[in-house]
Structures are given as C-alpha cells and as structure tokens.
Design a protein around this motif. Structure first.
Motif, PDB file in Angstrom:
ATOM      1  N   SER A 100      29.588  -4.693  46.210  1.00 36.15           N
ATOM      2  CA  SER A 100      31.016  -4.795  46.484  1.00 36.15           C
ATOM      3  C   SER A 100      31.595  -3.390  46.655  1.00 36.15           C
ATOM      4  O   SER A 100      31.962  -2.727  45.694  1.00 36.15           O
ATOM      5  N   ALA A 122      34.085  -2.722  49.023  1.00 35.58           N
ATOM      6  CA  ALA A 122      35.445  -2.761  49.571  1.00 35.58           C
ATOM      7  C   ALA A 122      36.474  -2.259  48.566  1.00 35.58           C
ATOM      8  O   ALA A 122      36.353  -2.473  47.360  1.00 35.58           O
ATOM      9  N   PHE A 167      31.544  -0.712  42.852  1.00 40.32           N
ATOM     10  CA  PHE A 167      31.891   0.670  43.175  1.00 40.32           C
ATOM     11  C   PHE A 167      33.180   0.997  42.438  1.00 40.32           C
ATOM     12  O   PHE A 167      34.044   0.129  42.297  1.00 40.32           O
ATOM     13  N   LYS A 199      34.506   0.199  33.241  1.00 44.47           N
ATOM     14  CA  LYS A 199      34.670  -0.782  34.321  1.00 44.47           C
ATOM     15  C   LYS A 199      33.401  -1.618  34.469  1.00 44.47           C
ATOM     16  O   LYS A 199      33.454  -2.830  34.663  1.00 44.47           O
ATOM     17  N   LYS A 230      33.498  -5.664  33.868  1.00 46.70           N
ATOM     18  CA  LYS A 230      33.163  -6.615  34.948  1.00 46.70           C
ATOM     19  C   LYS A 230      31.762  -7.184  34.777  1.00 46.70           C
ATOM     20  O   LYS A 230      31.306  -7.951  35.611  1.00 46.70           O
TER      21      LYS A 230
HETATM   22  N1  CTP Z   1      37.042  -5.308  43.403  1.00 51.95           N
HETATM   23  C1  CTP Z   1      37.007  -6.615  43.859  1.00 51.95           C
HETATM   24  N2  CTP Z   1      38.166  -7.349  43.936  1.00 51.95           N
HETATM   25  C2  CTP Z   1      39.338  -6.819  43.558  1.00 51.95           C
HETATM   26  C3  CTP Z   1      39.384  -5.475  43.090  1.00 51.95           C
HETATM   27  C4  CTP Z   1      38.224  -4.756  43.034  1.00 51.95           C
HETATM   28  O1  CTP Z   1      35.929  -7.103  44.202  1.00 51.95           O
HETATM   29  N3  CTP Z   1      40.435  -7.562  43.653  1.00 51.95           N
HETATM   30  C5  CTP Z   1      35.778  -4.561  43.309  1.00 51.95           C
HETATM   31  C6  CTP Z   1      35.645  -3.398  44.231  1.00 51.95           C
HETATM   32  O2  CTP Z   1      35.013  -3.778  45.447  1.00 51.95           O
HETATM   33  C7  CTP Z   1      34.783  -2.434  43.440  1.00 51.95           C
HETATM   34  C8  CTP Z   1      35.157  -2.707  42.005  1.00 51.95           C
HETATM   35  O3  CTP Z   1      35.732  -4.007  42.015  1.00 51.95           O
HETATM   36  O4  CTP Z   1      33.421  -2.743  43.542  1.00 51.95           O
HETATM   37  C9  CTP Z   1      36.072  -1.691  41.369  1.00 51.95           C
HETATM   38  O5  CTP Z   1      37.327  -1.767  41.880  1.00 51.95           O
HETATM   39  P1  CTP Z   1      38.599  -0.939  41.282  1.00 51.95           P
HETATM   40  O6  CTP Z   1      39.773  -1.312  42.108  1.00 51.95           O
HETATM   41  O7  CTP Z   1      38.256   0.497  41.167  1.00 51.95           O
HETATM   42  O8  CTP Z   1      38.673  -1.509  39.815  1.00 51.95           O
HETATM   43  P2  CTP Z   1      39.828  -2.134  39.048  1.00 51.95           P
HETATM   44  O9  CTP Z   1      39.184  -3.098  38.145  1.00 51.95           O
HETATM   45  O10 CTP Z   1      40.868  -2.635  39.982  1.00 51.95           O
HETATM   46  O11 CTP Z   1      40.396  -0.954  38.176  1.00 51.95           O
HETATM   47  P3  CTP Z   1      41.521   0.158  38.447  1.00 51.95           P
HETATM   48  O12 CTP Z   1      42.220  -0.204  39.735  1.00 51.95           O
HETATM   49  O13 CTP Z   1      42.350   0.048  37.270  1.00 51.95           O
HETATM   50  O14 CTP Z   1      40.777   1.451  38.547  1.00 51.95           O
END
Ligand code: CTP
Length: 396
Positions: free
Chosen positions: A273, A275, A323, A337, A341
């Motif tokens: 993942s 994106a 990522f 993280k 997850k």
């Molecule tokens: N991701 C996802 N779906 C979302 C948000 C994130 O699949 N709605 C996935 C991204 O593709 C990536 C990972 O989760 O692999 C990390 O995303 P990130 O946005 O950095 O993590 P968050 O949990 O949203 O934390 P923060 O924004 O607080 O850093």
C-alpha cells in the motif's frame, strides 16, 4: 533501468519494416549499460543497414554464417556463448516458423539452436499473418519450448491496416529485457499495489489532493512485475505511464480506491500500500461549481476508512506492506504505525526527502528490526524492497 554488470545481449534482427525501431532499441540497451551484439538476416539488411547498428552498438554487426571474424571457430557458436539473453526483434512470421521447426539455415536460426541463454522474440507482422492458424501454432510451439513472446501490440500497421501485429515499442522492449535479466523472486505470486494521491471532490471542478507523484508506487509495481509477479496496480491520479503489469485500475477518491482494493484482495498474496490516501473526504460535495461570495466557506470533512489497516485486519490477510511518510521522529512514528496497523513490514521515509523526486532513502521496519536501504533511485529501492519481501513472505 541500469542493467546488471556484464549483461551481454545478442539482438537478432529479421526482415520486417519494424527493423527501423531496432536501432532505437540498441541505443536504449546500450544506454542502460548492456553490451549489445547485433546479428541480422539478409532480409533485415534490406530494411536497415548494418552500419547504423554498428554505430549504435559500437560493435561489428554479424550477417553471415561464414563470417571469418569467428577466427577458426564457428560464427553461430561464437555469437551465443556467454550471452545473458538472445532477443529477436523484430521477429517475422517466417523466422518464427523456422524457429518453431528448429531449422538452422542461416546465422540467426543456427545461433538460436546453439544458444545456452534464454531466448525472447518480439513478433512484428500484418494482423492477418499474426492471426493465421499456422502462426498461432508456431507461437504456441515456441512458448512450449520456453521461448518468451514479447508482444505484439495492437494499432496502426505499416501496411495500412489496424490490429494485432505491431512490434512493441523499443521503450517497452527495454523494460522486458530488464525483467528478463532479473531473478524471479516473486514468480507467480499475485501482488496488489496502490499508488499515487487520491482526489476528494469539493465541487464539479475542485478537490482536495496531496503532493504524491505516484513514482514510488509505480516503481514498486514495476519491481514486482520484474520479479515475476502478476501485478495489479490501483492508481490515483498521476501523470505517469504505468509499467506493463497485468492490470491497471485508475481511481480518483479514497472510497474508489478502497472498493478496487477490496475487489482484488481475496485473490492476492501480497498487498503493498504505497498510495498517499486522503484521511478525509468532503461530506457533501457540490454537483455544481461553487460560486464565490464574500463569506467564509466551511467544508465538512469526514474520515476515510484506512484501506491498509482494514486489509491487514482480515481473518486471512495477504502479506501486507505499508508505507509511512513522516516529517520527524522517523523510527518511533514508523514503528508505532506498523504495530497499530498490524503490518509485518513497513517502509518509511522522511517527506522532505521523498516527494516528487527521483531518488529516495527508505528504512524498512519488521519484526526483526530496522533495515535502512542505501539511498538510490526509487526503482532501485523498490527492487530492494521486493527482495526483502521475497525473503520474508511465507505462503499461508
Ligand atoms: N493508508 C491507507 N488508507 C488510508 C490511509 C493510509 O491504506 N485511508 C495507508 C497508506 O497507503 C500507507 C499507510 O497507510 O501505506 C500509512 O499511511 P499514513 O497516512 O502515513 O498513516 P496514518 O495512519 O494516516 O497516520 P498519520 O497520517 O497520522 O501519519
């Protein structure tokens, strides 16, 4: 691409109009660091001269079974020894037929029989010749013999007709060469990759997005494809040309990305993942363009589901790779993280160093600790990530 060291390719050119594209192919392969030796059939020399290929490859071109450069040895044996790959591009219907029956009546067909390296052919012919049962039979026979068939493509043909039979473009052939030279670390595994930003509509012409270029996700999809995986790429809006993976699904919003991912998840082994998914969407996007007025405009944002976390929480999840783009405290935030997850592997970098640029400095986090990858192009880092996944992945 940048070929592995000591990559020595024998490029065979047979007599088709697409032979002019082989000049560009040689140029690309040489630029990628390959040593390219060219052998041409007599008919090919009617379409493009050996001098052109000699200038581009920087090496003498072979055209004759009785070439005295072989110095006592035999030209067809001399030609194929120590090669990483033999590629025939373009390969005419006639040459494919001769290969299929194992004929050896000129330099190129003899070399194809005498080789001990992999052989690939890039067919190029009129669409009716390509569809003819005899050609279909010959191509299947070659496949059965372990020969790779690259293309052909669909489109306008030199004869004025339109259909299947065009030789793949040199750029695409160079990508196939890159794949042929790499180890099949994920052979036959089904890999799903998400890439790019998402776009959350505000009204008919506006939306909320982010600065992700999609380069890293596309590089991961390409690296998985090079490693022999069957790759599905689900991409948000980008300006990139996708790699030649099995499936490319273009989406816009996080919701669409989630639906596409959910449709493929039951049939995949590995989910990467990459994106940059929006965390929120606009609650009531306007169908019409919102007109400006003097008042403050308030948008209501509702959280999006976390696509990756939802897949990782399934009862029987694929091997999930996340990522993380952090702006500070990389190790601490990335590992937190990964645990939150419930991911076996997470690749993290600092946003300041990654967005929009061509190279990257990823750190991988898994149960065995922290593994920094040396700074390199995004494609090189993606290849290292794929190698790491291949070491860790265990089929259920
Ligand atoms: N991701 C996802 N779906 C979302 C948000 C994130 O699949 N709605 C996935 C991204 O593709 C990536 C990972 O989760 O692999 C990390 O995303 P990130 O946005 O950095 O993590 P968050 O949990 O949203 O934390 P923060 O924004 O607080 O850093």
């Amino acid at each position: 691409m940048s070929a592995p060291e000591n990559t020595r390719i024998l490029l065979g050119i047979t007599g088709g109009i697409a032979a002019y594209k082989s000049a560009e192919l040689v140029r690309r392969l040489v630029a990628d660091g390959c040593e390219v030796e060219v052998a041409m059939t007599e008919a090919a020399c009617s379409f493009i001269t050996p001098v052109t290929l000699q200038a581009l490859s920087g090496r003498p071109v072979w055209t004759d079974l009785w070439d005295d450069r072989a110095r006592g040895a035999m030209a067809h044996i001399e030609l194929v020894r120590g090669r990483s790959l033999m590629l025939v591009a373009p390969a005419t219907a006639d040459f494919i037929a001769r290969l299929a029956t194992g004929q050896a009546d000129d330099l190129l067909s003899t070399a194809a029989l005498a080789r001990d390296c992999p052989l690939a052919v890039a067919p190029a012919m009129n669409r009716q010749m390509w569809e003819h049962p005899a050609t279909r039979r010959n191509v299947e026979r070659l496949r059965g013999d372990g020969v790779e068939i690259w293309g052909p493509d669909e489109g306008d043909q030199a004869c004025g007709e339109t259909g299947m039979g065009r030789m793949l473009e040199p750029e695409r052939l160079a990508e196939f060469v890159a794949r042929a030279l790499r180890p099949r670390l994920l052979n036959g595994l089904r890999v799903l990759v998400t890439a790019g930003p998402t776009f959350e509509r505000i009204d008919a012409v506006r939306g909320i997005t982010n600065q992700s270029s999609g380069k890293m996700g596309y590089a991961v999809a390409r690296a998985a494809w090079e490693a022999g995986a069957e790759v599905t790429l689900v991409s948000g809006p980008t300006a990139l040309v996708p790699p030649p993976v099995a499936r490319v699904v273009q989406v816009e919003s996080a919701q669409q990305m989630a639906s596409a991912v959910n449709a493929f998840v039951p049939d995949i082994d590995i989910f990467v993942s990459v994106a940059a998914v929006a965390d929120y969407h606009v609650l009531n996007p306007s169908e019409q363009k919102i007109k400006k007025d003097a008042h403050i405009l308030t948008l209501e944002l509702a959280p999006n589901t976390d696509i990756l976390a939802a897949v990782a929480a399934l009862a029987d999840p694929p091997y999930c790779v996340g990522f993380a783009a952090e702006s500070e405290n990389l190790d601490e935030f990335a590992e937190a993280k990964r645990r939150r997850k419930r991911l076996p592997l997470l690749a993290a970098n600092l946003v300041q160093e990654a967005f929009g640029v061509d190279d990257n400095a990823l750190v991988l986090f898994d149960d065995e600790g922290r593994h920094p990858l040396p700074r390199a192009s995004k494609l090189e880092q993606a290849r290292q990530l794929i190698a790491h996944i291949a070491r860790r992945y265990q089929p259920a």
